[in-house]
Design a protein around this motif. Structure first.
Motif, mmCIF file in Angstrom:
data_model
loop_
_atom_site.group_PDB
_atom_site.id
_atom_site.type_symbol
_atom_site.label_atom_id
_atom_site.label_comp_id
_atom_site.label_asym_id
_atom_site.label_seq_id
_atom_site.Cartn_x
_atom_site.Cartn_y
_atom_site.Cartn_z
ATOM 1 N N ASN B 47 0.855 -1.183 0.000
ATOM 2 C CA ASN B 47 0.000 0.000 0.000
ATOM 3 C C ASN B 47 0.891 1.233 0.000
ATOM 4 N N ARG B 48 0.304 2.365 -0.230
ATOM 5 C CA ARG B 48 1.053 3.626 -0.258
ATOM 6 C C ARG B 48 0.199 4.715 0.377
ATOM 7 N N GLU B 49 0.843 5.843 0.681
ATOM 8 C CA GLU B 49 0.114 6.961 1.276
ATOM 9 C C GLU B 49 -0.387 7.881 0.167
ATOM 10 N N TYR B 50 -1.632 8.268 0.263
ATOM 11 C CA TYR B 50 -2.199 9.218 -0.703
ATOM 12 C C TYR B 50 -3.022 10.256 0.045
ATOM 13 N N SER B 51 -2.823 11.529 -0.351
ATOM 14 C CA SER B 51 -3.601 12.604 0.260
ATOM 15 C C SER B 51 -5.008 12.611 -0.311
ATOM 16 N N LEU B 52 -5.933 13.002 0.524
ATOM 17 C CA LEU B 52 -7.309 13.116 0.075
ATOM 18 C C LEU B 52 -7.396 14.231 -0.972
ATOM 19 N N TYR B 53 -8.041 13.947 -2.082
ATOM 20 C CA TYR B 53 -8.172 14.918 -3.178
ATOM 21 C C TYR B 53 -9.537 15.600 -3.120
ATOM 22 N N SER B 54 -10.547 14.832 -2.736
ATOM 23 C CA SER B 54 -11.906 15.385 -2.663
ATOM 24 C C SER B 54 -12.107 16.072 -1.319
ATOM 25 N N LEU B 61 -14.768 9.269 -1.553
ATOM 26 C CA LEU B 61 -13.378 9.667 -1.303
ATOM 27 C C LEU B 61 -12.634 9.600 -2.627
ATOM 28 N N GLU B 62 -11.862 10.643 -2.929
ATOM 29 C CA GLU B 62 -11.069 10.613 -4.166
ATOM 30 C C GLU B 62 -9.593 10.816 -3.841
ATOM 31 N N PHE B 63 -8.760 10.145 -4.624
ATOM 32 C CA PHE B 63 -7.318 10.268 -4.482
ATOM 33 C C PHE B 63 -6.705 10.465 -5.863
ATOM 34 N N LEU B 64 -5.796 11.415 -5.939
ATOM 35 C CA LEU B 64 -5.080 11.687 -7.192
ATOM 36 C C LEU B 64 -3.784 10.889 -7.148
ATOM 37 N N ILE B 65 -3.571 10.051 -8.164
ATOM 38 C CA ILE B 65 -2.433 9.126 -8.108
ATOM 39 C C ILE B 65 -1.684 9.161 -9.431
ATOM 40 N N ARG B 66 -0.372 9.165 -9.322
ATOM 41 C CA ARG B 66 0.453 9.056 -10.522
ATOM 42 C C ARG B 66 1.113 7.677 -10.497
ATOM 43 N N ALA B 67 0.896 6.895 -11.516
ATOM 44 C CA ALA B 67 1.431 5.530 -11.571
ATOM 45 C C ALA B 67 2.708 5.527 -12.401
ATOM 46 N N GLY B 115 1.424 16.263 -5.965
ATOM 47 C CA GLY B 115 1.441 16.975 -4.679
ATOM 48 C C GLY B 115 0.361 18.032 -4.583
ATOM 49 N N ILE B 116 -0.362 18.245 -5.673
ATOM 50 C CA ILE B 116 -1.452 19.220 -5.657
ATOM 51 C C ILE B 116 -2.689 18.682 -4.912
ATOM 52 N N ALA B 117 -2.711 17.381 -4.664
ATOM 53 C CA ALA B 117 -3.926 16.764 -4.100
ATOM 54 C C ALA B 117 -4.433 17.457 -2.832
ATOM 55 N N PRO B 118 -3.603 17.693 -1.811
ATOM 56 C CA PRO B 118 -4.170 18.314 -0.602
ATOM 57 C C PRO B 118 -4.697 19.718 -0.858
ATOM 58 N N PHE B 119 -4.127 20.414 -1.862
ATOM 59 C CA PHE B 119 -4.583 21.780 -2.130
ATOM 60 C C PHE B 119 -5.942 21.760 -2.825
ATOM 61 N N HIS B 120 -6.132 20.779 -3.679
ATOM 62 C CA HIS B 120 -7.447 20.582 -4.285
ATOM 63 C C HIS B 120 -8.475 20.343 -3.181
ATOM 64 N N CYS B 121 -8.081 19.534 -2.221
ATOM 65 C CA CYS B 121 -8.965 19.239 -1.086
ATOM 66 C C CYS B 121 -9.248 20.508 -0.276
ATOM 67 N N PHE B 122 -8.215 21.319 -0.053
ATOM 68 C CA PHE B 122 -8.420 22.573 0.695
ATOM 69 C C PHE B 122 -9.442 23.473 -0.005
ATOM 70 N N VAL B 123 -9.238 23.686 -1.322
ATOM 71 C CA VAL B 123 -10.096 24.683 -1.978
ATOM 72 C C VAL B 123 -11.527 24.154 -2.137
#
Ligand code: SF4
Lengths: 498, 217
Positions: B47-54, B61-67, B115-123
């Protein structure tokens, strides 16, 4: 400027020596165990490179008595002394700093370490320390601070280097602000092995299958994961920093070719994972370092290593993999924020052992919520893993709140701490209220170590060691003997408690 | 208890060849904007750590992931089908906005790649935030869902292509456009970028108490 980076011999009433530099916890050992403090060794190297006269002053590894160590330090008349703090030795340090400032009033005493960084004012109140470093990047901070001390007579009031608490006078101190959490680790030098007398640490260390072994300059500071609530590498003040694969490979090559080491262990909280782990393994193979009779090892967590990566690491002569299981019940793993579930431990261990890696499990008992059923499940699971050959060796400790980790704060908030005497936080006995008698946890530790004498386990170990894949009799005798001594040390502590 | 609920994939929304947003059902999972989880395919070894995007208030729950090639967890999640189960634990982390309703408080968000994921979540979570978002990316296609940000607040610093808001790295942009020193600055991305931008902002006079950092590989 004369700078001593000092680890005093701290000996308890049982004649055991404190291993302050152990990266996650402090433990007292009767048998000699010498662990190289990586970040402080980098700091020593960096300061020496900047022109300081550096005294690498590890009284433990130099096998000095406390008085000899102290007298020699005072006689050297350092301008600066740097100590590393952690909860169970705080009271010792506070007394020591008082004595030292009495004998060397002009010497600047700097306290680093995870306890004082989270409670700097407590240490400033409790002793005459001049500076408390709040950053885990001790090398970066000292590298900025010490030249400044040399140049600025008014440093106590003028210094703006962040991450410090500075004593202005007896009852006044000031903070220089939040420290920089992420540093470019490529800027900090490789440890100068001669400066720290690396051979003193090369033999008595339970993490070495072969000797002489050494710790690499860590590739991660502190931990990629950094969420486990009991771990000092977790906290709102921390994140992780990374060193480049190439830089680390260069160091491995030098350690093998110039120092003849036969095992290199990276004690980063959690080592590389994914692409960086594979790049590292490929680098070892490309440089032919896997054919030089040297084993490599690291700490990881369940969930970070996929099969392709493990296969590559095994090919590159990686062996010892230290991984924290901690407990086997889902509730405890979730409460500890381990980020994996029990089935993942099995899956990961199957992959490690399929490729001939040597998983070493660390387990803790005595969480303040741990029920008899949870404890029993952990004992049963660990025995099962050992008897199935999915783990080769283990270490069991009492979960002890330390260094104001989230678990420590949780214990305070829940009102389960049985003492606030820091001397009692030395992992030799449980200091939290638990739902079942403490003796049950001590017995669980004896039961877990007892697996080493189970004929099924012994037979499996012998099969492993005589297999074509891992014929290593040196390991059997050397490591087996060291492991036995470690077990005796733990059982000695527990017998004294029982 | 947190993290013990079962979660199933609702959809996988591709953004580029390598980057996607995975949406899973929420099942009462609670988190704060800026927090992250560990996520992996059900019963897999990794598993890996992912910031909440939604927004944590969204019904999913949404997560932005780069594979990246060879990243087993991310590639497996990219291949996931609706209805597949995933293992999720958490939430974790202190990369939070403490007082989002504070009037007059201005923010600078600096991200690279996912790394934009948490900022998307903030806004999404705090629509009235006064922020500027710098997003360091290699190509125009990496400006993931930029329409989610209020006009004039999102600046993509595109290092390898023309045609974006700014051609160059975030450090170049910040050199040309020094930040107001009273902004609360949040940095999220690769360790080297975070260390560099931190130094740059300190040199521009931002106090260290106003800098928050989150790193990932
Ligand atoms: S995985 Fe957990 S216990 Fe291990 S070093 Fe990281 S935070 Fe600490």
């Amino acid at each position: 400027m004369k700078v001593a980076i000092s680890y005093p011999p701290i000996v308890n009433a049982r004649g055991q020596v404190a291993m302050v530099s152990q990266n996650r916890n402090v433990q007292y050992f009767k048998i000699p165990t010498f662990l190289l403090p990586i970040v402080h060794a980098q700091a020593a190297t960096w300061l020496r490179d900047l022109g300081c006269e550096v005294r690498w002053d590890d009284g433990n590894a130099q096998r000095k008595s406390f008085e000899t160590w102290y007298e020699e330090l005072v006689a050297w008349r350092p301008d600066v002394v740097v100590f590393e703090s952690t909860t169970p030795v705080m009271k010792f340090y506070w007394r020591l700093v008082g004595r030292l400032k009495n004998d060397l009033p002009k010497t600047v005493v700097i306290m680093t370490g995870y306890h004082s960084m989270r409670q700097p004012e407590e240490t400033l109140r409790a002793c005459a320390v001049d500076v408390v470093v709040q950053s885990n990047h001790v090398d970066f901070v000292l590298r900025r601070l010490l030249p400044y001390l040399g140049e600025q007579a008014d440093w106590r009031t003028a210094c703006t280097i962040e991450g410090l608490f500075i004593r202005v006078d007896e009852n006044v101190w000031r903070s220089t602000g939040t420290f920089k959490r992420v540093e470019d680790l490529n800027l900090s030098p490789d440890i100068d092995r001669d400066l720290v007398s690396w051979r003193r640490y090369a033999f008595e260390n339970g993490n070495f299958l072969r000797t002489p072994g050494t710790y690499a300059t860590s590739v991660i500071r502190d931990c990629t994961f950094g969420k486990c609530t009991f771990c000092r590498y977790n906290g709102p003040d921390l994140t992780f920093s990374v060193r480049s694969v190439e830089r680390s490979l260069d160091e491995y090559q030098r350690l093998i070719e110039e120092y003849g080491v036969r095992e290199i262990f990276d004690d980063s909280g959690v080592w590389y994972r994914g692409e960086q782990a594979r790049a590292f393994a490929r680098g070892i193979l490309d440089r032919g370092l896997h054919r030089r009779g040297c084993y490599f090892g690291f700490n990881t967590r369940f969930g970070y290593m996929d099969e392709e990566t493990v296969a590559l690491l095994a090919k590159a002569n990686f062996r010892f993999v230290l991984v924290g299981l901690e407990a086997a019940d889902e509730e405890t793993l979730l409460r500890l924020h381990k980020g994996y579930l029990p089935h993942q431990a099995y899956r990961n261990l199957e992959v490690f052992t399929r490729y001939g890696l040597h998983p070493h499990l660390t387990i803790m008992v005595g969480y303040y919520w741990q029920t008899a059923a949870q404890l029993e499940l952990t004992v049963r699971t660990v025995r099962d893993l050992m008897l199935k050959g999915l783990a080769r060796t283990l270490q069991v400790t009492l979960c002890t709140p330390l260094d104001f980790t989230p678990y420590h704060l949780e214990c305070q908030e829940a009102g389960v701490l049985l003492t606030d005497d820091y001397d009692a936080f030395d992992m030799s006995k449980l200091i939290v209220r638990t739902p079942i008698p403490h003796e049950a946890y001590y017995q669980a530790i004896r039961d877990l170590y007892g697996v080493a004498t189970d004929p099924r386990f012994v037979a499996r170990q012998l099969r492993y060691l005589t297999s074509g894949r891992a014929r290593d009799w040196e390991f059997l005798f050397r490591y087996g003997w060291r492991a036995l001594r470690r077990v005796r040390n733990h059982v000695y502590n527990l017998t004294s408690n029982g | 208890m947190e993290g013990t609920l079962r979660h199933f994939v609702q959809s996988v929304r591709p953004l580029t060849d390598a980057t996607f947003v995975i949406r899973i059902d929420r099942h009462g999972f609670r988190a704060l904007p800026g927090q992250h989880v560990t996520l992996g395919p059900h019963r897999s070894a990794t598993n890996r750590e992912y910031s909440l995007y939604s927004s944590p208030e969204a019904p999913y729950l949404e997560f932005l992931i780069r594979a990246r090639p060879g990243s087993e967890t991310a590639c497996a999640l990219q291949r996931a089908q609706p209805g597949d189960e995933v293992d999720l634990a958490g939430p974790y982390g202190d990369f939070l906005i403490e007082r989002p309703a504070d009037p007059g408080r201005r923010y600078l968000f600096v991200a690279t790649g996912a790394g934009i994921a948490p900022f998307h979540c903030f806004v999404r979570s705090y629509p009235s935030l006064d922020y500027r978002l710098l997003h360091g990316v290699a190509t125009l296609a990496d400006r993931y869902e930029r329409e989610a940000y209020a006009p004039g607040r999102y600046v993509a610093c595109v290092s390898r292509e023309d045609g974006g808001e700014y051609r160059g790295r975030v450090t170049d942009y910040l050199r040309e456009h020094p930040v107001e020193t009273d902004r609360l600055c949040y940095l999220c991305g690769h360790s080297a970028m975070v260390a560099r931008v931190y130094d740059q902002l300190r040199e521009q006079g931002v106090p260290s108490d106003n800098l928050l950092t989150e790193t990932f590989f």
